[in-house]
Design an enzyme around this catalytic site. Structure first.
Site, PDB file in Angstrom:
ATOM      1  CG  HIS A   1      -0.404   0.193   2.671  1.00  0.00           C
ATOM      2  ND1 HIS A   1       0.309   1.558   3.502  1.00  0.00           N
ATOM      3  CD2 HIS A   1       0.114  -0.625   3.233  1.00  0.00           C
ATOM      4  CE1 HIS A   1       0.740   1.139   4.457  1.00  0.00           C
ATOM      5  NE2 HIS A   1       0.562   0.244   4.529  1.00  0.00           N
TER       6      HIS A   1
HETATM    7  N1  UDP Z   1      -3.667  -6.629   8.540  1.00  0.00           N
HETATM    8  C1  UDP Z   1      -4.616  -7.203   8.596  1.00  0.00           C
HETATM    9  N2  UDP Z   1      -6.544  -7.702   6.996  1.00  0.00           N
HETATM   10  C2  UDP Z   1      -4.843  -7.385   6.174  1.00  0.00           C
HETATM   11  C3  UDP Z   1      -4.168  -6.962   5.819  1.00  0.00           C
HETATM   12  C4  UDP Z   1      -3.360  -6.441   7.480  1.00  0.00           C
HETATM   13  O1  UDP Z   1      -5.879  -7.512   9.625  1.00  0.00           O
HETATM   14  O2  UDP Z   1      -5.455  -8.041   5.445  1.00  0.00           O
HETATM   15  C5  UDP Z   1      -3.128  -6.379   9.673  1.00  0.00           C
HETATM   16  C6  UDP Z   1      -1.675  -6.930   9.933  1.00  0.00           C
HETATM   17  O3  UDP Z   1      -1.899  -7.799  10.101  1.00  0.00           O
HETATM   18  C7  UDP Z   1      -0.985  -5.784  10.739  1.00  0.00           C
HETATM   19  C8  UDP Z   1      -1.831  -4.367  10.179  1.00  0.00           C
HETATM   20  O4  UDP Z   1      -3.245  -5.083   9.318  1.00  0.00           O
HETATM   21  O5  UDP Z   1      -1.198  -6.158  12.338  1.00  0.00           O
HETATM   22  C9  UDP Z   1      -0.919  -3.769   9.339  1.00  0.00           C
HETATM   23  O6  UDP Z   1      -1.272  -3.009   8.907  1.00  0.00           O
HETATM   24  P1  UDP Z   1      -0.722  -2.164   7.440  1.00  0.00           P
HETATM   25  O7  UDP Z   1       0.128  -3.059   6.628  1.00  0.00           O
HETATM   26  O8  UDP Z   1      -1.926  -0.941   6.682  1.00  0.00           O
HETATM   27  O9  UDP Z   1      -0.099  -0.594   8.305  1.00  0.00           O
HETATM   28  P2  UDP Z   1       1.570  -0.732   8.464  1.00  0.00           P
HETATM   29  O10 UDP Z   1       2.112  -1.127   9.117  1.00  0.00           O
HETATM   30  O11 UDP Z   1       1.916  -0.632   7.110  1.00  0.00           O
HETATM   31  O12 UDP Z   1       1.676   0.617   9.114  1.00  0.00           O
END
Ligand code: UDP
Length: 364
Positions: free
Chosen positions: A210
Site C-alpha cells: 500500500h
Molecule cells: N492486516 C489485517 N488484514 C489484512 C492486512 C493486514 O488485519 O488484510 C493487519 C496486519 O496483521 C497488521 C496491520 O494490519 O497488524 C498492518 O497494517 P498496515 O499494513 O495497514 O499498516 P502498516 O503496518 O504498514 O503501517
C-alpha cells in the site's frame, strides 16, 4: 483522578491501542484511580479497515468518533486537528496517548500540545530516513512535541538520544502490536471458502502492498506484479488488497490462476494465513514485525526500513523497490533456506502493562 485520552485512527493503530485499553481496564478493575476516553478519528472507516478490528480485538466502542476520514493528506490532517481540539476542550485530559505513525498520530499530538496537554507517543523514535513516506513526516513531527517516548527497540532509543531527548523521557517497553499478536494467536482462524480451502500450510505466499512508492505508478506496479508471479513457482499468492491499492491494480487487469486478489481480511484470518505461509511479500511495517515473531520468511519491498530489528533479529529482508531484486530472495524461500527468528528484546506480550504502570506512576 487522571484522565487519559487514547487515539486510534487507522488500521495499524487498532492492534496497538487494544492492549493499552485492556491494561487500563485491568488497573481500573484492581481499583486504580484512572479514567480514559477512547477517540476514533475516523481516518479509516470501512468495516474491513476499522469496525471488524474493534470486534475481533475486543476494543470498546469509542467515546467519540471524529469522522475525519477521506480527502487529501492536508484535508484529513486539518479535519482531525479541528475535531480533536474540540474533543479536548470538552473533555480536557491529563495526557493524550497516540500510537504509530498515521495522519491521526500527527494531527492529534499537535492539537494536544497546542492546548498544553502532555503527549505520550507509543512506537516513538523509529526512523526510515525516507521523507517521501508520509509516515516518516508523521513520526518526526510527533516526536518533536512528545513528552513520554515509549519505544520498541534500542535503535529507536538511540535515534531519540541523538535528537537530544533526555534519557528520563525515553521508556524502552517493547511492542504493543506484538502484545496483540501473542494474545490473539490462539484465536487465529482460517478464513472460510475459496481460495482459502485449497491452501496447504507452507505452500502459499501472502502479500500486501500500500505504500505510494509501490502502488501509485502503474508501470512499476505492473513490473512488480510480474516479477512476483514469475518468482513464486506457481504457488498460490493471497493478496488482500488495501483500498489505496485497489484502483490501480484493477486498471492493470493483471490476472493469473494462482493470484488471489481479495478484500482486506480480519486480523484473526490474516494472521492465520501469515502464520502458515511459505513467505510474505509486503511493504507494510507491522506485517514484518508479526511475520518475524511467527518465524515466517518476509520480504520487504522498500528501500529503507524504520524497523531494522526485524532484519537483524527477525525474518525480514529489505529487497528494495526494483522488481529485479526479488528473484534470488524468492528462490531462497522456495528452497527452504531462511534465517530463524532470534527473539527481539521486550517483544513479550507485556508492553502495554509496562506503559500503563509508567503512566500511572507519573500521573497519580
Ligand atoms: N492486516 C489485517 N488484514 C489484512 C492486512 C493486514 O488485519 O488484510 C493487519 C496486519 O496483521 C497488521 C496491520 O494490519 O497488524 C498492518 O497494517 P498496515 O499494513 O495497514 O499498516 P502498516 O503496518 O504498514 O503501517
Amino acid at each position: 483522578m487522571p484522565l487519559f485520552t487514547l487515539v486510534a485512527g487507522a488500521r495499524p493503530n487498532f492492534m496497538k491501542i487494544a492492549p493499552l485499553v485492556h491494561a487500563i481496564q485491568k488497573k481500573q478493575a484492581e481499583g486504580a484511580d484512572v479514567d480514559f476516553r477512547l477517540v476514533h478519528t475516523g481516518q479509516h472507516y470501512d468495516k474491513n479497515m476499522s469496525g471488524d478490528f474493534f470486534e475481533q480485538l475486543h476494543i470498546p466502542t469509542p467515546h467519540a468518533n471524529l469522522g475525519g476520514g477521506g480527502g487529501t493528506q492536508a484535508e484529513q490532517t486539518a479535519a482531525i486537528l479541528v475535531a480533536f481540539e474540540q474533543e479536548l476542550m470538552a473533555h480536557r485530559p491529563d495526557l493524550v496517548l497516540v500510537v504509530g505513525d498515521v495522519t491521526s498520530t500527527l494531527a492529534c499530538s499537535i492539537s494536544a500540545k497546542k492546548l498544553q496537554i502532555d503527549v505520550a507517543h507509543v512506537e516513538a523514535g523509529i526512523r526510515s530516513g525516507d521523507l517521501s513516506m508520509p509516515e516518516e513526516i508523521n513520526r518526526m513531527v510527533t516526536d518533536s512535541i512528545t513528552d513520554h517516548f515509549f519505544t520498541t527497540s534500542e535503535i529507536a532509543n538511540s535515534n531519540l538520544r541523538k535528537l537530544g531527548v533526555a534519557d528520563e523521557k525515553i521508556h524502552f517497553v517493547g511492542n504493543t502490536m506484538i502484545d496483540t499478536l501473542l494474545a490473539q494467536m490462539p484465536q487465529f482462524r482460517k478464513p472460510a471458502g475459496m481460495p482459502f480451502d485449497q491452501l496447504q500450510a507452507g505452500e502459499y505466499f501472502v502479500m500486501t502492498l500500500h505504500r505510494p512508492a509501490n502502488v501509485d505508478q502503474e508501470d512499476s506496479l505492473r513490473e512488480l506484479m510480474h516479477a512476483i508471479l514469475e518468482g513464486t513457482a506457481g504457488l498460490p499468492i493471497v493478496f488482500p488488497v488495501h483500498p489505496r491499492t485497489a484502483k490501480n491494480l484493477e486498471r492493470l487487469g493483471i490476472a493469473a490462476p494462482n493470484l488471489h486478489l481479495i478484500s482486506p481480511l480480519g486480523y484473526l484470518e490474516f494472521n492465520h494465513l501469515v502464520q502458515h505461509a511459505k513467505g510474505i511479500i509486503t511493504d507494510s511495517g507491522g506485517v514484518t514485525e508479526e511475520a518475524s515473531v511467527m518465524n515466517v520468511p518476509c520480504l520487504t519491498l522498500r528501500d529503507s526500513t524504520e524497523r531494522a530489528e526485524t532484519i537483524h533479529l527477525g525474518t525480514n529482508e529489505l529487497v528494495g523497490t526494483d522488481p529485479k531484486n526479488l528473484k534470488p530472495y524468492l528462490d531462497k524461500i522456495l528452497r527452504g533456506e531462511w534465517k530463524q527468528y532470534q527473539g527481539i528484546p521486550l517483544w513479550d506480550g507485556k508492553t502495554a502493562e509496562r506503559i500503563v504502570d509508567i503512566l500511572l506512576k507519573h500521573y497519580s
